[in-house]
Design an enzyme around this catalytic site. Structure first.
Site, PDB file in Angstrom:
ATOM      1  N   ARG A  90       0.841  -1.195   0.000  1.00 28.81           N
ATOM      2  CA  ARG A  90       0.000   0.000   0.000  1.00 28.81           C
ATOM      3  C   ARG A  90       0.880   1.250   0.000  1.00 28.81           C
ATOM      4  NH1 ARG A  90      -1.794   0.787   4.374  1.00 28.81           N
ATOM      5  NH2 ARG A  90      -1.264  -1.104   5.489  1.00 28.81           N
ATOM      6  N   TYR A 218      -1.777  -2.976  -6.859  1.00 31.07           N
ATOM      7  CA  TYR A 218      -1.615  -3.683  -5.581  1.00 31.07           C
ATOM      8  C   TYR A 218      -2.940  -3.721  -4.797  1.00 31.07           C
ATOM      9  CZ  TYR A 218      -0.484  -4.910  -0.876  1.00 31.07           C
ATOM     10  OH  TYR A 218      -0.497  -5.533   0.347  1.00 31.07           O
ATOM     11  N   LYS A 227      -9.778  -1.765   1.435  1.00 26.17           N
ATOM     12  CA  LYS A 227      -9.381  -0.683   2.347  1.00 26.17           C
ATOM     13  C   LYS A 227     -10.136   0.618   2.026  1.00 26.17           C
ATOM     14  CE  LYS A 227      -6.341  -3.318   4.243  1.00 26.17           C
ATOM     15  NZ  LYS A 227      -6.580  -3.846   5.597  1.00 26.17           N
ATOM     16  N   HIS A 247     -10.501  -2.109  11.466  1.00 25.01           N
ATOM     17  CA  HIS A 247      -9.486  -2.997  10.907  1.00 25.01           C
ATOM     18  C   HIS A 247      -9.289  -4.165  11.880  1.00 25.01           C
ATOM     19  CE1 HIS A 247      -5.094  -3.255   9.201  1.00 25.01           C
ATOM     20  NE2 HIS A 247      -5.916  -4.024   8.541  1.00 25.01           N
ATOM     21  N   SER A 269      -1.506  -4.104  10.023  1.00 23.00           N
ATOM     22  CA  SER A 269      -1.254  -4.969   8.865  1.00 23.00           C
ATOM     23  C   SER A 269      -0.040  -5.863   9.115  1.00 23.00           C
ATOM     24  CB  SER A 269      -0.965  -4.105   7.635  1.00 23.00           C
ATOM     25  OG  SER A 269      -1.987  -3.153   7.480  1.00 23.00           O
ATOM     26  N   CYS A 271       0.438  -8.293  11.182  1.00 23.68           N
ATOM     27  CA  CYS A 271       0.760  -8.592  12.584  1.00 23.68           C
ATOM     28  C   CYS A 271      -0.027  -9.807  13.083  1.00 23.68           C
ATOM     29  CB  CYS A 271       0.490  -7.389  13.479  1.00 23.68           C
ATOM     30  SG  CYS A 271       1.671  -6.064  13.239  1.00 23.68           S
ATOM     31  N   ASP A 298      -9.872  -9.423   8.513  1.00 24.55           N
ATOM     32  CA  ASP A 298      -9.257  -8.107   8.269  1.00 24.55           C
ATOM     33  C   ASP A 298     -10.161  -6.913   8.578  1.00 24.55           C
ATOM     34  OD1 ASP A 298      -6.980  -6.621   7.390  1.00 24.55           O
ATOM     35  OD2 ASP A 298      -7.986  -6.203   5.496  1.00 24.55           O
ATOM     36  N   ARG A 391       1.428 -12.401  -1.187  1.00 24.96           N
ATOM     37  CA  ARG A 391       0.069 -12.608  -0.675  1.00 24.96           C
ATOM     38  C   ARG A 391      -0.617 -13.793  -1.333  1.00 24.96           C
ATOM     39  NH1 ARG A 391      -2.193  -8.590   3.030  1.00 24.96           N
ATOM     40  NH2 ARG A 391      -0.527  -7.078   3.279  1.00 24.96           N
TER      41      ARG A 391
HETATM   42  C1  OXD Z   1      -3.319  -4.524   4.950  1.00 21.33           C
HETATM   43  C2  OXD Z   1      -4.015  -5.639   4.270  1.00 21.33           C
HETATM   44  O1  OXD Z   1      -2.375  -3.955   4.379  1.00 21.33           O
HETATM   45  O2  OXD Z   1      -4.960  -6.195   4.870  1.00 21.33           O
HETATM   46  O3  OXD Z   1      -3.715  -4.195   6.073  1.00 21.33           O
HETATM   47  O4  OXD Z   1      -3.690  -5.977   3.125  1.00 21.33           O
HETATM   48 MN    MN Z   2      -5.419  -5.230   6.762  1.00 19.81          MN
END
Ligand code: OXD
Ligand code: MN
Length: 605
Positions: A90, A218, A227, A247, A269, A271, A298, A391
């Site tokens: 991002r 992306y 998002k 989130h 993100s 984590c 998420d 990913r």
């Molecule tokens: C982030 C995702 O960047 O969920 O938080 O992809």
């Molecule tokens: Mn996320």
């Protein structure tokens, strides 16, 4: 099903060829026509969301070089996508909230005045789809029929985005049915242009329910339902309408007697939200009958049920866009199963037999493979085979631990909210807030070491309130006030907790084993939420006493637990000072309740 030809340099025909039946909703038609006039695609393809369509798009993607078909015996229905190396995360510095006044966006967002925002992006979109197909992607965020469900329509020139939106959302004709003749849909316009960071912008126009994104393919920049809509636009709408977009993961925990508890958790993100949401309890717990199920990994939309006065929540998404490095059969077997079929891998390494690999998938690396950039790789290449932010994209239904209520329009009742960051020192394993307001303060002061999910330095502690810093679609001052005010709507509120799975000793070893063993902390959280576990009052909040956390069968010494839970008053004073970094930015806008909470904390220290 006709699918567009590969992009060509040919001149644009007088009118673009249209594939599949265009929609009848007049507002959608008018807007699509305007965008076609602007972007000038050669073809328009209306996505219907069928399986046949997805297969045809994958086939087209293979012909165009967008996808590589993987070994179908090992990974049925799976494809590999390699992104432009300049487009792997991002771009927070290129993400804008476009509103008439800067105050609406607040100090933590990049801001462009609304008209100036459109003016900046219009020339970039002008003719951006010449020689390309415009995919018209209708989608719903949230279970169909849910009072919170939102319809969006994304126009994009990226086939990868079109297929990914089909995995991540309820996409296709179902969205036209949900929308009917209404003009309430989020207008999402996207073009990859020439994937040039100098011409990359992700702009949100919350007052127009509009998102314009250019220059990136992306996920977080380009799958605009995620998002951009489900967090930035939705948080803005939620503040106006009295609900919350967060989130967070959302998990169900079924106890041996059948009692079901739902827990939402906000971690920044990369984590471990996906790992926690798909947790497999240790054997002892499984033998007792404990089971964890996933509602989402998420994003959570939460509201207060008028009848019960309790918080309910849905997952607006229908798929996972998870980080792969470190994921394996031991750390997250459910994620491995979810990405085992009908999934897209982005920026992982390709093995000679058409399987995929990433750092941490197996203990020993392969003798050779092709890395995420398409170069030959061997273990002594001196670089990573998979990108650290590589990913998988997979439908939620692939998850063997999907919760039976994950698609329920009425959502599930949330008993606990957990905040957690990645902190190698200072912050204990688990503690509970004294009350809602104190919990909001814990969320607001949360810090975490940065990860590869966003462009920029990795491993630096930054303040990430509620793990929402990059996702709050309006002024953070109003966001904090909204969190505090939501309590007034509740008769009983979820209990709030803080966790840190990542604390290390002086030699850099993790003190807590994490992954499935997090069940032990979760069990205490669940018991506390039901008012039946012991705790001691400490300066930070309620903490489990020795013996309150179940450690049986875990190879961990009492000294290690002490180290995990210890609070060093001096270290914490430094922590409070570093919290000031965000609060100073807020200056006079800092809610007075936070000043009061800080004073109380300092007094306790
Ligand atoms: C982030 C995702 O960047 O969920 O938080 O992809
Ligand atoms: Mn996320």
């Amino acid at each position: 099903m006709p699918v567009s030809p590969a992009p060509s340099k040919s001149a644009r025909p007088a009118a673009p060829a249209v594939h599949a039946t265009p929609v009848v909703n007049p507002s959608v038609r008018k807007w699509v026509d305007e965008c076609v006039d602007l972007c000038k695609p050669d073809d328009i393809y209306y996505c219907n969301g069928s399986i046949e369509e997805r297969e045809a798009l994958f086939d087209q993607g293979v012909r165009d070089g967008v996808f590589i078909k993987l070994n179908q015996q090992k990974l049925p229905g799976c494809y590999l996508h390699r992104s432009n190396p300049n487009d792997v995360a991002r771009s927070e510095h290129l993400t804008f909230i476009c509103t008439p006044s800067q105050d609406m966006a607040g100090v933590t967002n990049n801001w462009i005045e609304t008209k100036a925002g459109y003016a900046k992006l219009l020339p970039l979109f002008d003719g951006s789809m010449r020689g390309r197909t415009m995919y018209v992607i209708p989608f719903v965020m949230g279970p169909i029929g849910s009072p919170l469900a939102k319809v969006g329509v994304q126009l994009t020139d990226s086939l990868y985005v079109a297929v990914s939106m089909g995995l991540m959302t309820r996409m296709g004709d179902v969205a036209w049915r949900q929308l009917g003749q209404s003009d309430e849909f989020t207008r999402c316009l996207h073009s990859v242009l020439d994937v040039n960071p100098d011409r990359r912008y992700v702009c949100h126009f919350p007052l127009d329910n509009t998102i314009w994104s250019v220059g990136s393919g992306y996920g977080g920049n380009a799958l605009l339902g995620k998002k951009c809509l489900a967090l930035r636009i939705a948080s803005f709408l939620g503040q106006q309408q009295g609900w919350m977009a967060e989130h967070m993961l959302l998990m169900g925990a079924t106890a041996p007697g059948g009692e079901k508890t739902y827990v939402a958790a906000a971690f920044p993100s990369a984590c471990g939200k996906t790992n926690f949401a798909m947790l497999i309890p240790p054997k002892k717990y499984r033998d007792q009958g404990w089971k964890i199920t996933t509602v989402g990994d998420d994003i959570v939309w939460m509201w207060v049920d008028e009848k019960s006065g309790r918080v309910r929540a849905i997952n607006p998404e229908a798929g996972y866009f998870g980080v792969v490095p470190g994921t394996n059969e031991r750390t997250n077997p459910n994620a491995m199963a979810a990405m085992g079929h009908d999934a897209i891998y982005t920026n992982v390494a390709l093995l000679p037999d058409g399987d995929v690999w990433w750092e941490g998938k197996t203990k020993a690396p392969p003798a050779e493979c092709v890395d995420w950039t398409g170069q030959k790789w061997t273990p002594d290449s001196g670089r990573k085979a998979a990108h650290p932010n590589s990913r998988f994209t997979a439908p939620a239904r692939n998850n063997p631990a999907i919760d039976p209520a994950w698609d329920d329009p009425n959502g599930v009742e949330v008993a606990a909210i957990v905040f957690g960051g990645r902190r190698s020192r200072t912050v204990p394993l688990v503690y509970q807030a004294f009350n809602w307001l104190h919990g909001v303060y814990l969320g607001a002061t949360m810090g975490s070491e940065t990860t590869a999910a966003a462009t920029g330095a990795v491993g630096v502690v930054r303040r990430d309130p509620m793990a929402m810093l990059p996702f709050i679609g309006y002024n953070i001052r109003d966001y904090f006030v909204h969190w505090m005010r939501m309590r007034r709507r509740m008769t009983d509120c979820p209990r709030i907790f803080h966790v840190n799975w990542f604390r290390q000793d002086a030699d850099g070893n993790y003190l807590w084993p994490g992954f499935g063993e997090n069940m032990r902390v979760l069990k205490w959280i669940i018991d506390r939420s039901h008012g039946r576990a012991y705790a001691k009052e400490t300066m930070l909040g309620w903490m489990p006493k020795a013996g309150d956390l179940d450690l049986e069968g875990l190879d961990i010494s009492p000294a290690q637990i002490d180290a995990l839970q210890s609070v060093d008053a001096n270290e914490f004073k430094a922590e409070i000072l570093s919290q000031e970094e965000l609060f100073l930015k807020l200056a006079g806008d800092l809610p007075k309740e936070f000043v009061f909470q800080r004073e109380l904390l300092i007094a306790r220290l």
